[in-house]
Motif scaffolding. Structure first.
Motif, PDB file in Angstrom:
ATOM      1  N   MET A   1       0.830  -1.265   0.096  1.00  0.00           N
ATOM      2  CA  MET A   1       0.152   0.019   0.132  1.00  0.00           C
ATOM      3  C   MET A   1       0.857   1.383  -0.023  1.00  0.00           C
ATOM      4  N   LEU A   2       1.883   1.246   0.436  1.00  0.00           N
ATOM      5  CA  LEU A   2       3.021   2.502   0.828  1.00  0.00           C
ATOM      6  C   LEU A   2       4.066   2.321  -0.030  1.00  0.00           C
ATOM      7  N   ALA A   3       4.268   1.566  -0.891  1.00  0.00           N
ATOM      8  CA  ALA A   3       5.259   1.407  -1.877  1.00  0.00           C
ATOM      9  C   ALA A   3       6.608   1.477  -1.134  1.00  0.00           C
ATOM     10  N   THR A   4       6.822   0.440  -0.309  1.00  0.00           N
ATOM     11  CA  THR A   4       8.297   0.439   0.323  1.00  0.00           C
ATOM     12  C   THR A   4       8.751  -1.072   0.049  1.00  0.00           C
ATOM     13  N   GLY A   5       9.789  -1.079   0.064  1.00  0.00           N
ATOM     14  CA  GLY A   5      10.573  -2.633   0.011  1.00  0.00           C
ATOM     15  C   GLY A   5      10.936  -2.996   1.323  1.00  0.00           C
ATOM     16  N   VAL A   6      10.560  -2.328   2.475  1.00  0.00           N
ATOM     17  CA  VAL A   6      11.165  -2.837   3.661  1.00  0.00           C
ATOM     18  C   VAL A   6      10.110  -4.106   4.201  1.00  0.00           C
ATOM     19  N   GLN A   7      10.891  -5.102   4.489  1.00  0.00           N
ATOM     20  CA  GLN A   7      10.140  -6.383   5.022  1.00  0.00           C
ATOM     21  C   GLN A   7       9.586  -6.425   6.601  1.00  0.00           C
ATOM     22  N   ASP A   8      10.258  -5.598   7.271  1.00  0.00           N
ATOM     23  CA  ASP A   8       9.826  -5.331   8.695  1.00  0.00           C
ATOM     24  C   ASP A   8       9.855  -3.913   9.071  1.00  0.00           C
ATOM     25  N   LEU A   9       8.587  -3.496   8.800  1.00  0.00           N
ATOM     26  CA  LEU A   9       8.209  -2.012   9.292  1.00  0.00           C
ATOM     27  C   LEU A   9       7.946  -1.699  10.404  1.00  0.00           C
ATOM     28  N   THR A  10       7.578  -2.973  11.278  1.00  0.00           N
ATOM     29  CA  THR A  10       7.397  -2.818  12.649  1.00  0.00           C
ATOM     30  C   THR A  10       8.027  -2.957  13.589  1.00  0.00           C
ATOM     31  N   SER A  11       9.579  -3.390  13.336  1.00  0.00           N
ATOM     32  CA  SER A  11      10.417  -3.867  14.280  1.00  0.00           C
ATOM     33  C   SER A  11      10.586  -2.521  14.931  1.00  0.00           C
ATOM     34  N   SER A  12      10.601  -2.572  16.455  1.00  0.00           N
ATOM     35  CA  SER A  12      11.111  -1.463  17.298  1.00  0.00           C
ATOM     36  C   SER A  12      12.525  -1.292  17.567  1.00  0.00           C
ATOM     37  N   LEU A  13      13.546  -2.245  16.932  1.00  0.00           N
ATOM     38  CA  LEU A  13      14.660  -1.915  17.120  1.00  0.00           C
ATOM     39  C   LEU A  13      15.256  -1.319  15.809  1.00  0.00           C
ATOM     40  N   ARG A  14      16.001   0.085  16.220  1.00  0.00           N
ATOM     41  CA  ARG A  14      16.213   0.835  14.804  1.00  0.00           C
ATOM     42  C   ARG A  14      17.366   1.896  15.268  1.00  0.00           C
ATOM     43  N   VAL A  15      18.161   2.300  14.173  1.00  0.00           N
ATOM     44  CA  VAL A  15      19.109   3.280  14.315  1.00  0.00           C
ATOM     45  C   VAL A  15      18.888   4.236  13.378  1.00  0.00           C
ATOM     46  N   TYR A  16      18.469   5.531  14.013  1.00  0.00           N
ATOM     47  CA  TYR A  16      18.116   6.658  13.091  1.00  0.00           C
ATOM     48  C   TYR A  16      19.382   7.610  13.051  1.00  0.00           C
TER      49      TYR A  16
ATOM     50  N   ALA B   1       1.869   1.376  14.129  1.00  0.00           N
ATOM     51  CA  ALA B   1       1.810   2.311  13.017  1.00  0.00           C
ATOM     52  C   ALA B   1       2.586   3.525  13.202  1.00  0.00           C
ATOM     53  N   PHE B   2       3.108   3.861  14.280  1.00  0.00           N
ATOM     54  CA  PHE B   2       4.182   4.723  14.627  1.00  0.00           C
ATOM     55  C   PHE B   2       5.502   4.342  13.862  1.00  0.00           C
ATOM     56  N   GLN B   3       5.878   3.330  14.059  1.00  0.00           N
ATOM     57  CA  GLN B   3       7.251   2.467  13.205  1.00  0.00           C
ATOM     58  C   GLN B   3       6.915   2.776  11.783  1.00  0.00           C
TER      59      GLN B   3
ATOM     60  N   SER C   1       2.363  -7.381  27.663  1.00  0.00           N
ATOM     61  CA  SER C   1       2.383  -6.682  26.485  1.00  0.00           C
ATOM     62  C   SER C   1       1.315  -5.640  26.589  1.00  0.00           C
ATOM     63  N   LYS C   2       1.897  -4.455  26.033  1.00  0.00           N
ATOM     64  CA  LYS C   2       1.119  -3.256  25.720  1.00  0.00           C
ATOM     65  C   LYS C   2       0.451  -3.054  24.638  1.00  0.00           C
ATOM     66  N   MET C   3       0.985  -3.509  23.630  1.00  0.00           N
ATOM     67  CA  MET C   3       0.370  -3.489  22.281  1.00  0.00           C
ATOM     68  C   MET C   3      -0.089  -4.925  21.584  1.00  0.00           C
ATOM     69  N   ARG C   4      -1.288  -4.801  21.503  1.00  0.00           N
ATOM     70  CA  ARG C   4      -1.907  -6.155  21.054  1.00  0.00           C
ATOM     71  C   ARG C   4      -3.225  -5.932  19.940  1.00  0.00           C
ATOM     72  N   LEU C   5      -4.000  -6.422  20.050  1.00  0.00           N
ATOM     73  CA  LEU C   5      -5.030  -6.423  18.830  1.00  0.00           C
ATOM     74  C   LEU C   5      -5.575  -5.144  18.561  1.00  0.00           C
ATOM     75  N   ALA C   6      -6.102  -4.143  19.458  1.00  0.00           N
ATOM     76  CA  ALA C   6      -6.349  -2.877  19.290  1.00  0.00           C
ATOM     77  C   ALA C   6      -5.306  -2.241  18.387  1.00  0.00           C
ATOM     78  N   GLU C   7      -4.261  -2.191  18.542  1.00  0.00           N
ATOM     79  CA  GLU C   7      -3.067  -1.872  17.927  1.00  0.00           C
ATOM     80  C   GLU C   7      -2.998  -2.259  16.503  1.00  0.00           C
ATOM     81  N   GLU C   8      -3.056  -3.595  16.450  1.00  0.00           N
ATOM     82  CA  GLU C   8      -3.113  -4.154  14.877  1.00  0.00           C
ATOM     83  C   GLU C   8      -3.905  -3.721  14.098  1.00  0.00           C
ATOM     84  N   LEU C   9      -5.195  -3.644  14.852  1.00  0.00           N
ATOM     85  CA  LEU C   9      -6.133  -3.051  13.772  1.00  0.00           C
ATOM     86  C   LEU C   9      -6.227  -1.416  13.622  1.00  0.00           C
ATOM     87  N   ALA C  10      -5.768  -0.839  14.641  1.00  0.00           N
ATOM     88  CA  ALA C  10      -5.445   0.367  14.249  1.00  0.00           C
ATOM     89  C   ALA C  10      -4.377   0.697  13.193  1.00  0.00           C
ATOM     90  N   THR C  11      -3.448  -0.129  13.211  1.00  0.00           N
ATOM     91  CA  THR C  11      -2.469  -0.140  12.089  1.00  0.00           C
ATOM     92  C   THR C  11      -2.918  -0.319  10.751  1.00  0.00           C
TER      93      THR C  11
END
Ligand SMILES: Nc1nc2c(ncn2[C@@H]2O[C@H](COP(=O)(O)OP(=O)(O)OP(=O)(O)O)[C@@H](O)[C@H]2O)c(=O)[nH]1
Ligand SMILES: [Mg+2]
Length: 242
Positions: A147-162, A181-183, A212-222
């Motif tokens: 949908m967003l035209a990216t080649g990234v395989q793991d858009l939702t990983s929260s280990l990142r270096v910016y 969705a933030f990731q 866990s603080k992120m589950r079904l509601a976040e998955e649907l929101a994403t």
């Protein structure tokens, strides 16, 4: 002045924080680490204070408000204000492996603006992730990628270096979504800012303790957010100069 700042948002991570911080400090001793705690009722904030007292490279920010996105953004701004050129973001629950960080930082140092620790590329090692989560995560990522035209395989990983040089060109206040969705939004905005993105395979173990603080509601929101963005024409491509 540290070149690398590690941002660790926490909410009720008393069981895993000390080990996570210890491993991160050991793995990348030249980096500073800041814990961003939102008044965890389980005493995580007090534990963070003890860790900071015992180690000059560990810092703490206590916040009144609650929220993953705002905690991470506060950490990013703190890192930029201290003059870091790279901001690592990771979780406190021990799911990500601090031993993967040197490799991510090396790729970042080669000039990549966002390095994602990826669970879904060749060479990654994902353990203890239930079938439901594994399938949902893969499907959700495939949907967002298309949908967003990216080649990234793991858009939702929260280990990142910016790299802070790209964060300076991202309007962080404009991001309204949280959790997964933030990731995704951050990856899209880095791409739109003309930043480069690379994925590095990592080891990942689904959280064994703590809640866990992120589950079904976040998955649907994403899924909802990705659909909305896509229909509005959002794409992970550099914005054409006017
Ligand atoms: N400061 C702050 N940190 C948070 C908040 N919500 C979650 N976190 C932290 O953000 C990190 C990621 O949260 P997790 O609950 O592990 O999310 P997840 O990895 O998607 O899901 P699980 O591992 O299954 O719980 C952890 O270090 C949490 O403690 C929050 O509201 N404020
Ligand atoms: Mg987790």
């Amino acid at each position: 002045m540290p070149d690398v700042m590690i941002v660790v948002p926490t909410y009720d991570e008393i069981e895993t924080l000390e080990r996570t911080v210890g491993r991160l400090r050991q793995s990348v001793p030249h980096a500073e680490l800041v814990i961003i705690d939102d008044g965890s009722p389980d005493g995580t904030g007090e534990l963070a204070d003890r860790l900071a007292k015992a180690d000059a490279g560990t810092l703490v920010i206590h916040r009144e408000e609650r929220g993953y996105r705002s905690a991470v953004i506060e950490g990013m701004r703190f890192a930029m204000a201290r003059g870091a050129t790279k901001v690592v973001v990771t979780d406190a629950d021990g799911s990500y492996d601090a031993d993967d960080l040197p490799e991510l930082l090396a790729v970042s140092a080669s000039g990549v603006d966002l390095v994602i620790g990826s669970r879904f590329v060749e060479g990654s090692d994902v353990r203890n992730m239930g079938l439901r989560r594994r399938v949902l995560s893969r499907l959700g990522n495939a949907y967002a990628r298309g949908m967003l035209a990216t080649g990234v395989q793991d858009l939702t990983s929260s280990l990142r270096v910016y790299r802070t040089r790209v964060l300076e060109h991202v309007d962080l206040d404009a991001i309204q979504v949280d959790a997964y969705a933030f990731q995704i939004a951050m990856a899209v905005r880095v791409a739109q800012a003309g930043g480069t993105i690379a994925e590095v395979p990592i080891g990942f173990i689904e959280r064994a303790v703590g809640a866990s603080k992120m589950r079904l509601a976040e998955e649907l929101a994403t899924l909802g957010a990705v659909t909305k963005w896509s229909l509005a024409g959002v794409r992970a491509l550099p914005k054409a100069p006017r």
